[in-house]
Design an enzyme around this catalytic site. Sequence first.
Site, PDB file in Angstrom:
ATOM      1  N   LYS A  41       1.088  -1.135  -0.119  1.00 48.57           N
ATOM      2  CA  LYS A  41       0.006   0.061   0.184  1.00 48.57           C
ATOM      3  C   LYS A  41       1.061   1.100  -0.010  1.00 48.57           C
ATOM      4  O   LYS A  41       1.941   1.177   0.779  1.00 48.57           O
ATOM      5  CB  LYS A  41      -0.885   0.067   1.291  1.00 48.57           C
ATOM      6  CG  LYS A  41      -1.792   1.259   1.308  1.00 48.57           C
ATOM      7  CD  LYS A  41      -2.978   0.902   2.340  1.00 48.57           C
ATOM      8  CE  LYS A  41      -4.065   2.081   2.423  1.00 48.57           C
ATOM      9  NZ  LYS A  41      -4.724   1.906   3.761  1.00 48.57           N
ATOM     10  N   SER A  56      -9.820   2.393   2.800  1.00 47.90           N
ATOM     11  CA  SER A  56      -8.637   3.184   1.848  1.00 47.90           C
ATOM     12  C   SER A  56      -7.768   2.357   0.929  1.00 47.90           C
ATOM     13  O   SER A  56      -7.479   2.719   0.097  1.00 47.90           O
ATOM     14  CB  SER A  56      -7.956   4.261   2.613  1.00 47.90           C
ATOM     15  OG  SER A  56      -7.204   3.488   3.482  1.00 47.90           O
ATOM     16  N   SER A 108     -10.128   0.084   6.885  1.00 45.89           N
ATOM     17  CA  SER A 108      -9.625   0.441   5.480  1.00 45.89           C
ATOM     18  C   SER A 108      -9.040  -0.851   5.066  1.00 45.89           C
ATOM     19  O   SER A 108      -8.446  -1.011   3.956  1.00 45.89           O
ATOM     20  CB  SER A 108      -8.602   1.445   5.680  1.00 45.89           C
ATOM     21  OG  SER A 108      -8.885   2.656   5.571  1.00 45.89           O
TER      22      SER A 108
END
Lengths: 95, 463
Positions: free
Chosen positions: B66, B141, B165
């Site tokens: 990420k 997210s 997330s």
Amino acid sequence: MEVTKEEITHLASLSNFSLGAEEITKLKADLENILRYISKLDELDVKGVEPTYQVFEMENVWRPDEIIAQDADREALLNLAKDSEDHQIKVPKVL
Amino acid sequence: MKIADKKTTAVSLVEASLKRIEETKDYNIFTFIDKDQALKKAQAIDDKIKKGENPGKLAGVPYALKANFLSKNRPADASAKILTEFISPVDSTTAEKLDKEGAICVGCVNLDAFAHGSSTENSYYGPTKNAKDKTRVAGGSSGGSAVAVALDCVEFATGSDTGGSIRQPASFNGVFGIKPTYGAISRYGVVAMASSLDVIGFFAKSAADLDLLMSVTAGKDEKDQTTLPDFYGSNDTELKKKSVGFIKEFMASEALDPEIKSALETKLAKLKDKGYKIVELSMPTLEYALAAYYIIQPAEVASNLSRYDGIRYGFRTENLKADDKTPLDLLFENTRSEGFMPENKRRIMIGNFVLSSGFYDAYFLKAAKARTLIIDEFNKAFADVDAILTPVSPNPAFKLGEKISDPVAMYLEDVMSVPVNLAGLPAVAFPVGENKAGLPLGLQIIGPRRSDKNLLKLTEELA
């Protein structure tokens, strides 16, 4: 809850950014909606309840005051800045 | 997730991964592809295997970071304009541990800028599209991480979970995701969002893979004083009661999609058949969790994001001309005005509002007290049950653009995932098939602190 345009501008200045007229109008509506939602907490009785600020169960983690090796050296870190001189980060005029 | 069987090579795995990344380009998953380094490392792994050396527990396995994870010589911009041009000089502890076990990072994946969002639409690079339906959101997210795994670009991906997330995008794309106990994995080298809530976790295609990743990455880190002493795999909280709860108030929620509800009921029936006792829990305080979360989280965001000023790293404004301000003041102000996304600004402003002197008691302090009540409610529940099965989010993936102009509607996405973060508990999201429209559905299983490994075992039984 109503938030005035002046309050929005004040909050932006506390946050260290500036807003255009369009942004102010949009953020005013957004913040009012968000505050209306979070005001739901008013319904909850918290009398006599202790606050929780963190959920880490350890307290006072001690370690010797020694440098733990990091693999970035001074030059690598200075290179990240847009402007530097004589091994120091350079900023625009302060006064 | 191993190549030790010698049927394949690290180079061929990485080549297949790079090919797949190319084929799925229009999903907007990767923000950086590290082709040369990945192939070089793969060759080194193959050489090690040939020589009979130990290549590590994750040898040759391609993975994605990420983009809020720092890794040496790769960009780590958290999909935020203000961090563009930032090339990390250090490795996050997680990236370091994965590399040490032979895993191969093929690139960095998209997220909502600074992990602020539930759809990946707040990214500076634009939204990542849902793995099953390109007109829908990836969730967020960690949308890039979930879609990268769902579309077979990588075997696993890292994620961070502050209010859902990892779990929500996992469920939106039909993959497994773990949000570990607060403090289980080092956060050193990961861009901070809300420090009392943030955890590091993973996306993968099975609970067994998540278990392997946890065993490699969990543990005390000298560089992060909020890591717990090692417990994963040796000192876990056992799930001995053979009893699983469900939350009455969640099941009665009008917002809950009927197909998710029925998937949950099916799993409860399965557990009952396996001899588990099923307990209905009443947890009325959870109704206030989202309100408390959207006070505490922005307050911590406002503090953590005050460091981005254009001086030491990242984007710096060119616009330094005004009569009434010094160039330095303008540098701060314009860098931040131009560098943050609208959602970043909203959260910083809400945070500064709830922390300001006139409102601190009414908002921040009250939310911190609500947090205590929520933790108490979970503690009470875990006196009766080993784990709690709930939806991850009330609905499957929604349409791109559907909620982006209404922040409260977007925040309501997190209504069933944030209580876990407020209490610092572990939870595993797992897929439970698709709805009639072909969209993936997901559930989460929540346990007491340090029950991570046993939750993964339970997930295996459930999936």
